[in-house]
Design a protein around this motif. Sequence first.
Motif, short mmCIF file in Angstrom:
data_model
loop_
_atom_site.label_atom_id
_atom_site.label_comp_id
_atom_site.label_asym_id
_atom_site.label_seq_id
_atom_site.Cartn_x
_atom_site.Cartn_y
_atom_site.Cartn_z
N ASP A 122 0.82 -1.21 0.00
CA ASP A 122 0.00 0.00 0.00
C ASP A 122 0.85 1.27 0.00
O ASP A 122 0.60 2.19 0.77
CB ASP A 122 -0.97 -0.02 1.18
CG ASP A 122 -1.81 -1.29 1.19
OD1 ASP A 122 -1.30 -2.33 1.67
OD2 ASP A 122 -2.93 -1.26 0.68
N ASN A 147 -5.98 -3.78 -5.48
CA ASN A 147 -7.21 -3.31 -6.11
C ASN A 147 -7.05 -1.91 -6.69
O ASN A 147 -7.60 -1.60 -7.75
CB ASN A 147 -8.39 -3.38 -5.12
CG ASN A 147 -8.15 -2.60 -3.86
OD1 ASN A 147 -7.09 -2.72 -3.24
ND2 ASN A 147 -9.12 -1.79 -3.45
N HIS A 148 -6.29 -1.05 -6.02
CA HIS A 148 -6.07 0.30 -6.57
C HIS A 148 -5.37 0.25 -7.93
O HIS A 148 -5.63 1.11 -8.78
CB HIS A 148 -5.23 1.14 -5.59
CG HIS A 148 -6.03 1.74 -4.48
ND1 HIS A 148 -6.27 3.10 -4.37
CD2 HIS A 148 -6.69 1.17 -3.45
CE1 HIS A 148 -7.00 3.34 -3.29
NE2 HIS A 148 -7.28 2.18 -2.72
N HIS A 157 -2.23 -9.26 -1.88
CA HIS A 157 -2.72 -7.96 -1.42
C HIS A 157 -3.82 -8.16 -0.38
O HIS A 157 -3.77 -7.58 0.71
CB HIS A 157 -3.22 -7.14 -2.60
CG HIS A 157 -3.70 -5.78 -2.20
ND1 HIS A 157 -2.89 -4.87 -1.58
CD2 HIS A 157 -4.92 -5.18 -2.30
CE1 HIS A 157 -3.58 -3.76 -1.31
NE2 HIS A 157 -4.81 -3.93 -1.73
N ASP A 186 -1.29 -2.48 -4.15
CA ASP A 186 -1.60 -1.06 -4.05
C ASP A 186 -0.32 -0.25 -4.17
O ASP A 186 0.06 0.52 -3.30
CB ASP A 186 -2.41 -0.72 -2.80
CG ASP A 186 -3.89 -1.02 -2.96
OD1 ASP A 186 -4.28 -1.54 -4.04
OD2 ASP A 186 -4.67 -0.74 -2.04
N HIS A 242 -3.49 -4.09 2.14
CA HIS A 242 -4.91 -3.78 1.89
C HIS A 242 -5.61 -3.22 3.13
O HIS A 242 -6.41 -2.30 3.00
CB HIS A 242 -5.63 -5.01 1.35
CG HIS A 242 -6.97 -4.75 0.76
ND1 HIS A 242 -7.26 -3.63 -0.01
CD2 HIS A 242 -8.13 -5.47 0.82
CE1 HIS A 242 -8.53 -3.69 -0.39
NE2 HIS A 242 -9.08 -4.78 0.09
FE LIG Z 1 -6.10 -2.21 -1.27
#
Ligand SMILES: [Fe+2]
Length: 247
Positions: A9, A69-70, A162, A39, A202
């Motif tokens: 992240d 996911n980002h 993640h 991320d 995450h």
């Molecule tokens: Fe995330």
Amino acid sequence: MIRIAAVGDVHVDKDVLGRYRPALEQLPAVADALLIAGDLTRHGTVEEAKCMATEFGDVGVPVVVVLGNHDHQSDQQDAVTAVLRDAGITVLEGDTTVLELHGHRLGIAGVKGFGGGFAGACASKFGEREMKNFVGTTETIAERLGAALRGLECDALVALTHYSPVPETLVGEPLEIYPFLGSYLLGQAIDSAPTALALHGHAHHGSERGRTPGGVPVRNVAHPVIKQAYNVYQLLTDNVDAGLATV
Ligand SMILES: [Fe+2]
């Protein structure tokens, strides 16, 4: 002994450029490889991927990452992956890499992972097509992670995701969103091989330390959790946390 630096992240964009670099300059002295648990960018654009490659490229040790996911937000994950690979960064998704470090073979299997929840409070593959797709996506990813780990013949295995494989490292997040933060299926995949360490991100408000039902140490290395550029974990020793460095 193998020393693994890890963070997740990092959400690099042009405003973040230079923030990690001072700590990364010390990396070769304290770790043999850097693993980043997704991320990598803020919105998954090619421009941000170039910033990520600038910040985390040429750090003097191998860098292995999964997307988060980002990094899918702009539907440019393939282009993002290509930018990172051009910078010498290894991007895993359902596959593996093996690093030869001090005469030891370190095997890393990586997937982004997905949600679904944990024992007693998880989504099931029943009813609407959308729900079957949701759970089926996680099942497929977890199967790929398990097969990748079981296919590695190495001195030490690391699972890099993640999303979280266990609920313990989510403590601090609202219970209601646990099903969107990880899945027990990832934990089962990790336990299907002699995995030494599982790293994920995450959950920015989660906790650093957990363990799979099979006893594999799990570490949430999201940057807001570890509050430094990276943690350093030790493999092929009795205590993965013995080498935690302040950077
Ligand atoms: Fe995330």
